[in-house]
Design a protein around this motif. Sequence first.
Motif, PDB file in Angstrom:
ATOM      1  N   LEU A   1       0.828  -1.207   0.000  1.00 23.99           N
ATOM      2  CA  LEU A   1       0.000   0.000   0.000  1.00 23.99           C
ATOM      3  C   LEU A   1       0.861   1.254   0.000  1.00 23.99           C
ATOM      4  N   VAL A   2       1.979   1.201   0.705  1.00 27.47           N
ATOM      5  CA  VAL A   2       2.886   2.359   0.752  1.00 27.47           C
ATOM      6  C   VAL A   2       3.405   2.700  -0.642  1.00 27.47           C
ATOM      7  N   LEU A   3       3.860   1.682  -1.383  1.00 20.71           N
ATOM      8  CA  LEU A   3       4.349   1.961  -2.731  1.00 20.71           C
ATOM      9  C   LEU A   3       3.192   2.361  -3.656  1.00 20.71           C
ATOM     10  N   GLY A   4       2.030   1.787  -3.453  1.00 28.96           N
ATOM     11  CA  GLY A   4       0.867   2.194  -4.241  1.00 28.96           C
ATOM     12  C   GLY A   4       0.564   3.674  -4.050  1.00 28.96           C
ATOM     13  N   ILE A   5       0.600   4.136  -2.808  1.00 28.16           N
ATOM     14  CA  ILE A   5       0.378   5.565  -2.521  1.00 28.16           C
ATOM     15  C   ILE A   5       1.489   6.404  -3.136  1.00 28.16           C
ATOM     16  N   ALA A   6       2.730   5.898  -3.078  1.00 26.14           N
ATOM     17  CA  ALA A   6       3.867   6.631  -3.651  1.00 26.14           C
ATOM     18  C   ALA A   6       3.694   6.826  -5.150  1.00 26.14           C
ATOM     19  N   ILE A   7       3.318   5.766  -5.867  1.00 23.39           N
ATOM     20  CA  ILE A   7       3.142   5.877  -7.315  1.00 23.39           C
ATOM     21  C   ILE A   7       1.952   6.770  -7.654  1.00 23.39           C
ATOM     22  N   LEU A   8       0.894   6.708  -6.845  1.00 20.26           N
ATOM     23  CA  LEU A   8      -0.266   7.572  -7.062  1.00 20.26           C
ATOM     24  C   LEU A   8       0.147   9.040  -6.984  1.00 20.26           C
ATOM     25  N   PHE A   9       0.872   9.408  -5.933  1.00 22.80           N
ATOM     26  CA  PHE A   9       1.237  10.819  -5.774  1.00 22.80           C
ATOM     27  C   PHE A   9       2.382  11.223  -6.686  1.00 22.80           C
ATOM     28  N   LEU A  10       3.173  10.256  -7.130  1.00 20.48           N
ATOM     29  CA  LEU A  10       4.148  10.560  -8.177  1.00 20.48           C
ATOM     30  C   LEU A  10       3.424  10.915  -9.473  1.00 20.48           C
ATOM     31  N   SER A  11       2.408  10.139  -9.828  1.00 24.33           N
ATOM     32  CA  SER A  11       1.657  10.434 -11.058  1.00 24.33           C
ATOM     33  C   SER A  11       0.952  11.783 -10.949  1.00 24.33           C
ATOM     34  N   ARG A  12       0.467  12.117  -9.762  1.00 21.45           N
ATOM     35  CA  ARG A  12      -0.168  13.426  -9.567  1.00 21.45           C
ATOM     36  C   ARG A  12       0.857  14.548  -9.707  1.00 21.45           C
ATOM     37  N   SER A  13       2.064  14.329  -9.186  1.00 19.99           N
ATOM     38  CA  SER A  13       3.125  15.326  -9.337  1.00 19.99           C
ATOM     39  C   SER A  13       3.500  15.500 -10.803  1.00 19.99           C
ATOM     40  N   LEU A  14       3.636  14.383 -11.523  1.00 19.42           N
ATOM     41  CA  LEU A  14       3.938  14.450 -12.947  1.00 19.42           C
ATOM     42  C   LEU A  14       2.805  15.149 -13.705  1.00 19.42           C
ATOM     43  N   GLY A  15       1.563  14.889 -13.292  1.00 17.73           N
ATOM     44  CA  GLY A  15       0.422  15.561 -13.905  1.00 17.73           C
ATOM     45  C   GLY A  15       0.489  17.061 -13.711  1.00 17.73           C
ATOM     46  N   ASN A  16       0.831  17.505 -12.503  1.00 13.73           N
ATOM     47  CA  ASN A  16       1.005  18.934 -12.240  1.00 13.73           C
ATOM     48  C   ASN A  16       2.083  19.542 -13.141  1.00 13.73           C
ATOM     49  N   LEU A  17       3.206  18.854 -13.255  1.00  9.00           N
ATOM     50  CA  LEU A  17       4.312  19.351 -14.075  1.00  9.00           C
ATOM     51  C   LEU A  17       3.921  19.424 -15.550  1.00  9.00           C
ATOM     52  N   TYR A  18       3.167  18.438 -16.019  1.00 10.97           N
ATOM     53  CA  TYR A  18       2.759  18.448 -17.421  1.00 10.97           C
ATOM     54  C   TYR A  18       1.762  19.567 -17.694  1.00 10.97           C
ATOM     55  N   ILE A  19       0.841  19.785 -16.782  1.00  8.69           N
ATOM     56  CA  ILE A  19      -0.122  20.878 -16.930  1.00  8.69           C
ATOM     57  C   ILE A  19       0.601  22.220 -16.990  1.00  8.69           C
ATOM     58  N   ILE A  20       1.570  22.407 -16.116  1.00  7.04           N
ATOM     59  CA  ILE A  20       2.351  23.645 -16.095  1.00  7.04           C
ATOM     60  C   ILE A  20       3.053  23.855 -17.428  1.00  7.04           C
ATOM     61  N   ASN A  21       3.546  22.779 -18.017  1.00  8.75           N
ATOM     62  CA  ASN A  21       4.289  22.868 -19.275  1.00  8.75           C
ATOM     63  C   ASN A  21       3.387  23.043 -20.486  1.00  8.75           C
ATOM     64  N   ASN A  22       2.159  22.542 -20.410  1.00  5.16           N
ATOM     65  CA  ASN A  22       1.358  22.368 -21.618  1.00  5.16           C
ATOM     66  C   ASN A  22       0.193  23.338 -21.757  1.00  5.16           C
ATOM     67  N   ILE A  23      -0.240  23.974 -20.664  1.00  5.77           N
ATOM     68  CA  ILE A  23      -1.428  24.818 -20.701  1.00  5.77           C
ATOM     69  C   ILE A  23      -1.042  26.284 -20.520  1.00  5.77           C
ATOM     70  N   ALA A  24      -1.436  27.111 -21.468  1.00  2.00           N
ATOM     71  CA  ALA A  24      -1.086  28.532 -21.455  1.00  2.00           C
ATOM     72  C   ALA A  24      -2.099  29.317 -20.627  1.00  2.00           C
ATOM     73  N   SER A  25      -2.054  29.098 -19.317  1.00  2.00           N
ATOM     74  CA  SER A  25      -2.929  29.831 -18.395  1.00  2.00           C
ATOM     75  C   SER A  25      -2.171  30.032 -17.090  1.00  2.00           C
TER      76      SER A  25
END
Length: 379
Positions: free
Chosen positions: A178-202
């Motif tokens: 469960l610990v690694l599952g939570i880690a990968i979940l929040f890693l994907s959320r962090s990557l999602g934040n970074l991609y949004i910052i890079n890709n959306i002009a707002s």
Amino acid sequence: MTYEFLQQYWWFIISLLGGLLVFLMFVQGANSQFSIGKDETEQRMILNSTGRKWEFTFTTLVTFGGAFFASFPLFYSTSFGGAYWAWMLLLFTFVLQAVSYEFQNKMGNVLGQKTYKWFLILNGTLAPFLVGVVVATFFTGANFIVEKNNILEISQPVISRWANASYGLDMLLQPMNLVLGIAILFLSRSLGNLYIINNIASEDIRSRASVRLVGNFIVFLITFLAFLVYVVLKDGYAIVPETGEIVIEPNKYLNNLLEMWQVTVVLVIGVVLVLFGVVKTISSKTYIRGIWPVGIGVVLVVVSVLLCAGWNNTAYYPSTADLQSSLTISNSCSSYFTLNTMAIVSILIPFVLAYIIYAWRKIDSREITPKEIEEEESY
């Protein structure tokens, strides 16, 4: 090429595909955070940002599964067959993703847009978590038994089976899974934040995504470090080269990192890249390219962790029900002919990667803006 080299080579390919899959889960990470957009237009901007890339993640998942099946079929039959419900639940969330992107804005949509958005949130949350849980079993073990003699049974020629009736759901009862599952979940959320910052002009969306990045990355860092310390300190599953017997070796994974120093160097470089990309993004309002150093770092970290699980005479899929049923890259792989033929075909991999890079650049040739959402066809 010797048989042993081919086994090592294909475990590296599997590890690389696993690293790419985790990186591409920024799609799931962004989908789980639609609330970054405060109105319908902003949410559709986020949806279109990930909607341009979801096929990459899905294709990589299919390629990962296909490569695993072809190179290490006993793992495929043991895990995908024995842990049936765990894998079916994971694949079901990806089916929901595909259906949601395809139908949420179609005429005659009886479920409504909100239902499909909830499907995407479910995929964005559950898929990364389940991937983390499954990967964790490479170190914590799984409850299966392998009996190769059963192949001669006419009535039920099943080589491997799960040792209880949970069909994989018992993975959720192991705390470190469960610990690694939570880690990968929040890693994907962090990557999602970074991609949004890079890709959306707002600027508003980028500002909110940057704030979310801080909390998501802190949770990831705490849980991933907890799992990494657990792995380094725990006893591991080693192979006696002369006999093929599986034995318990104290600090096996720490020994792997010390003996395979090249893998450790790759791990450290990956960690540095991840930290650099996140810190730079948080500290600078003008830096929007954090997804690239972090993405490369994530691939390097995942590859090194998976190599540590399978190389250096290590059982990559330990059995908690029967120690000698544990899977290694030598006792679960395909024939020499199959591995050798696939190795020749794998020469095409750089060309495929080059095409992906070309397609990615074409898709991202312009940032997503509110005007584009209003004037052009979108998700």
